[in-house]
Design a protein around this motif. Structure first.
Motif, mmCIF file in Angstrom:
data_model
loop_
_atom_site.group_PDB
_atom_site.id
_atom_site.type_symbol
_atom_site.label_atom_id
_atom_site.label_comp_id
_atom_site.label_asym_id
_atom_site.label_seq_id
_atom_site.Cartn_x
_atom_site.Cartn_y
_atom_site.Cartn_z
ATOM 1 N N PHE A 1 0.865 -1.165 0.000
ATOM 2 C CA PHE A 1 0.000 0.000 0.000
ATOM 3 C C PHE A 1 0.903 1.216 0.000
ATOM 4 O O PHE A 1 1.538 1.503 1.014
ATOM 5 C CB PHE A 1 -0.921 -0.002 1.228
ATOM 6 N N CYS B 1 -6.005 -1.848 6.003
ATOM 7 C CA CYS B 1 -5.559 -2.052 4.620
ATOM 8 C C CYS B 1 -6.531 -2.940 3.845
ATOM 9 O O CYS B 1 -6.785 -2.701 2.671
ATOM 10 C CB CYS B 1 -4.153 -2.639 4.593
ATOM 11 N N LYS C 1 -9.344 -0.619 2.768
ATOM 12 C CA LYS C 1 -8.863 0.715 2.392
ATOM 13 C C LYS C 1 -9.983 1.533 1.767
ATOM 14 O O LYS C 1 -10.862 1.003 1.110
ATOM 15 C CB LYS C 1 -7.653 0.641 1.470
ATOM 16 N N ASP C 2 -9.941 2.806 2.069
ATOM 17 C CA ASP C 2 -10.929 3.787 1.624
ATOM 18 C C ASP C 2 -12.314 3.605 2.259
ATOM 19 O O ASP C 2 -13.248 4.297 1.894
ATOM 20 C CB ASP C 2 -11.052 3.822 0.092
ATOM 21 N N VAL D 1 1.142 6.179 3.233
ATOM 22 C CA VAL D 1 -0.279 5.905 3.402
ATOM 23 C C VAL D 1 -0.797 6.875 4.456
ATOM 24 O O VAL D 1 -0.036 7.370 5.282
ATOM 25 C CB VAL D 1 -0.570 4.447 3.827
ATOM 26 N N ILE E 1 -3.773 7.563 7.416
ATOM 27 C CA ILE E 1 -4.893 7.120 8.240
ATOM 28 C C ILE E 1 -5.617 8.391 8.657
ATOM 29 O O ILE E 1 -5.153 9.140 9.515
ATOM 30 C CB ILE E 1 -4.433 6.298 9.455
ATOM 31 N N ARG F 1 -10.147 6.111 8.384
ATOM 32 C CA ARG F 1 -10.120 5.595 7.014
ATOM 33 C C ARG F 1 -8.671 5.595 6.553
ATOM 34 O O ARG F 1 -7.955 6.582 6.684
ATOM 35 C CB ARG F 1 -10.953 6.482 6.085
ATOM 36 N N LEU F 2 -8.223 4.473 5.986
ATOM 37 C CA LEU F 2 -6.884 4.380 5.436
ATOM 38 C C LEU F 2 -6.943 4.732 3.951
ATOM 39 O O LEU F 2 -7.774 4.198 3.223
ATOM 40 C CB LEU F 2 -6.308 2.980 5.600
ATOM 41 N N SER F 3 -6.095 5.647 3.526
ATOM 42 C CA SER F 3 -6.040 6.084 2.134
ATOM 43 C C SER F 3 -4.647 5.839 1.581
ATOM 44 O O SER F 3 -3.653 5.981 2.285
ATOM 45 C CB SER F 3 -6.371 7.575 2.020
ATOM 46 N N ILE F 4 -4.613 5.509 0.318
ATOM 47 C CA ILE F 4 -3.357 5.271 -0.394
ATOM 48 C C ILE F 4 -3.157 6.427 -1.367
ATOM 49 O O ILE F 4 -4.107 6.819 -2.044
ATOM 50 C CB ILE F 4 -3.418 3.952 -1.208
#
Length: 116
Positions: A20, A53, A56-57, A99, A101, A110-113
């Motif tokens: 990620f 992960c 994600k999103d 990445v 958070i 929310r985890l974003s890449i």
């Protein structure tokens, strides 16, 4: 869906690390690295990062995260998720991880890449 504690990632092929951004999670070794530099996470921090992960999103509430990782219903005053997120961010950002958070105020995370 949220009722059971995370089942040790049996649904993910163990032979493949998950990447990620510049963060890599090696499920077989239960390790996390940023640009090939290993970072140290506790068991719960590792499981929480992996769960984020895997979703994600997704906007995930603190209680969803707590129930998924700790296997219990969270109480309003329980800060376990917040503290774990703080330590994960510190470890990943300190190593140059890209990445994010995100905090969703009054709800969760929310985890974003990053887009490439």
């Amino acid at each position: 869906m949220w009722g059971d504690k995370m089942n040790n990632t049996t649904s993910i092929p163990e032979a493949f690390p998950l990447c990620f951004g510049n963060v890599k999670i090696d499920i077989r070794r239960r390790s996390v690295s940023v640009d090939e530099t290993a970072i140290q996470l506790s068991t719960r921090e590792y499981e929480l990062l992996l769960f984020l992960c895997q979703h994600k999103d997704w906007a995930l509430s603190k209680s969803q995260l707590y129930q998924a990782i700790w296997g219990e219903i969270a109480f309003e005053s329980n800060h376990a998720v917040e503290n774990a997120i703080y330590r994960i961010r510190k470890a990943i950002y300190g190593a140059g991880g890209n990445v994010t958070i995100d905090t969703i105020v009054g709800f969760g995370y929310r985890l974003s890449i990053p887009r490439e």
